[in-house]
Design an enzyme around this catalytic site. Structure first.
Site, short mmCIF file in Angstrom:
data_model
loop_
_atom_site.label_atom_id
_atom_site.label_comp_id
_atom_site.label_asym_id
_atom_site.label_seq_id
_atom_site.Cartn_x
_atom_site.Cartn_y
_atom_site.Cartn_z
N GLU A 1 0.83 -1.21 0.00
CA GLU A 1 0.00 0.00 0.00
C GLU A 1 0.87 1.26 0.00
OE1 GLU A 1 -3.45 2.02 2.84
OE2 GLU A 1 -2.13 0.49 3.64
N HIS A 2 1.80 1.34 0.94
CA HIS A 2 2.72 2.47 1.04
C HIS A 2 4.14 1.97 0.83
CE1 HIS A 2 -0.59 3.39 4.01
NE2 HIS A 2 -0.65 4.47 3.25
#
Length: 439
Positions: free
Chosen positions: A322-323
């Protein structure tokens, strides 16, 4: 790239989460959705009382209530919310301006085009509970309004049986047309299906717990959703120039989201890897969220040692996190080398927490490998790109008619072919052999 377990300086102690979700969660969600579908407001009220001890006369806040709630929030907090929402809105407007309606003439008199039309109604879910994610109001409501959505219905759970003032203020300042204090599956189901007092929406956006995520999954198709979301993830790629203390702080900043949040370091430096682990152990001792962050790090944290940054980028793409945070001497190299991520954070001056809270890019992002096929929430998610066609030239219509007849009959679609035949004949039915009046 095959991961060498011998080169892992830390391995996860727990099991990887299934992307399908927990069967008990799925059953509970299914029961709530069925009840809301059958009983509407009565079911919403029943489950809100059971799950949140919240049964007001109306879940929707009136204008006077909203005004009073906003007035109770300190001016400095309101100013900060306005500043952050301006960042989100400015970036969303730049995205919207990049999306153009087009029309091209592909052949003489043949015009093809597309238009970007916003959905008419969207639901915005702003989580509460342990972490009232006020920032989700900015990400969902501001972005929807910039896209041109006419009606945005925003909802957030009560906080210990009370209206959460900061979340309500954020939803109001973001431009929500309706504000509900209602959480969980019952809120998602009410927005998706509609009840006697809540009109249905066409798309629901925003993060939530496992029950909210499962509700969106089960209702997808009846209503649009932003994406399927799981626990927050962070992956940091670091070389020997990285500060292990910075790496440790930034990993724990995301691990505190939940006990199932993966925090992964991929590094070319054994020194950085080992010192990061040591720093995390020291930081957790007096970290206020150590119970959650510590479990996440123990069960889902990992430190990989690789030989080159190219290997690090390859492993990062396999995670499709996600990040992804890049703490290297040349962080912008990752823009060219990496493909699979929800959002990229370049250099030590840029942390994932900025993306979560203040910088202006959207924090509703793909998890559990979904970054391999989708990006996160953005202004385009609230738009439908629809096409149109027009032929103004008679000869071009006839040419396409003849081609349509041939191609349709290859597939045994006689009805399609006859539509083409009409245009090929210029609507002169005399020369159409299949016409009922043909001799």
């Amino acid at each position: 790239m095959i991961v060498d377990p011998q080169r892992m300086l830390k391995r996860p102690a727990g099991r990887a989460e299934s992307p399908i979700g927990d069967s008990q969660v799925a059953q509970t969600v299914s029961e709530v959705i069925a009840a809301v579908r059958a009983d509407g407001d009565e079911a919403v009220r029943r489950y809100s009382a059971a799950f949140d001890s919240w049964r007001p006369d109306s879940f929707r806040l009136g204008a006077a209530q909203i005004e009073a709630v906003v007035a109770s929030v300190p001016t400095t907090v309101l100013d900060d919310i306005r500043f952050v929402q301006k960042q989100v809105g400015d970036f969303a407007r730049a995205q919207r301006e990049s999306l153009r309606d087009i029309e091209v003439e592909t052949l003489p008199g043949v015009f093809l085009g597309h238009k970007n039309i916003p959905v008419s109604a969207a639901g915005a879910y702003v989580p509460g509970g342990r972490y009232p994610l006020t920032a989700s109001a900015h990400m969902t409501v501001v972005t929807a309004k910039v896209a041109g959505v006419d009606r945005v219905a925003a909802t957030t759970p009560p906080n210990r049986g009370e209206i959460p003032p900061v979340s309500v203020a954020a939803m109001h300042l973001a431009g929500a047309d309706e504000i509900y204090v209602l959480g969980g599956v019952q809120a998602v189901a009410a927005l998706a299906l509609g009840t006697e007092t809540i009109d249905p929406v066409h798309l629901i956006a925003g993060p939530g717990n496992a029950y909210v995520a499962e509700a969106k999954r089960q209702l997808f198709g009846e209503v649009g959703i932003d994406l399927f979301a799981g626990p927050t993830e962070v992956l940091i790629i670091a070389d020997d120039s990285a500060d292990p203390f910075v790496v440790a702080v930034d990993l724990l900043s995301q691990a505190e989201h939940g006990p199932d949040s993966p925090a992964v370091l991929v590094t070319t430096s054994e020194r950085v890897g080992r010192q990061t682990i040591e720093c995390i152990d020291r930081l957790l001792v007096d970290m206020p969220t150590r119970e959650i962050a510590g479990r996440a790090w123990r069960d889902h944290g990992a430190v990989h040692l690789v030989d080159t940054l190219d290997q690090a980028y390859t492993l990062g793409d396999q995670y499709a996190s996600e990040h992804v945070q890049i703490l290297t001497e040349q962080p912008r190299e990752a823009l060219e080398k990496m493909r699979n991520y929800g959002a990229l954070f370049l250099g030590e001056h840029t942390c994932v927490s900025f993306g979560d809270k203040v910088i202006g890019t959207n924090h509703v992002l793909p998890t559990r490998g979904a970054a391999r096929y989708t990006g996160g929430l953005w202004v385009g998610k609230y738009l439908r790109t629809v096409t149109y066609q027009e032929i103004r030239d008679r000869s071009s219509s006839a040419s396409f008619g003849r081609l349509c007849g041939r191609m349709s009959r290859l597939e045994n679609f006689e009805g399609h072919a006859r539509s083409g035949d009409l245009r090929a004949a210029g609507f002169d039915t005399v020369d159409i052999p299949w016409h009922p009046d043909a001799s």
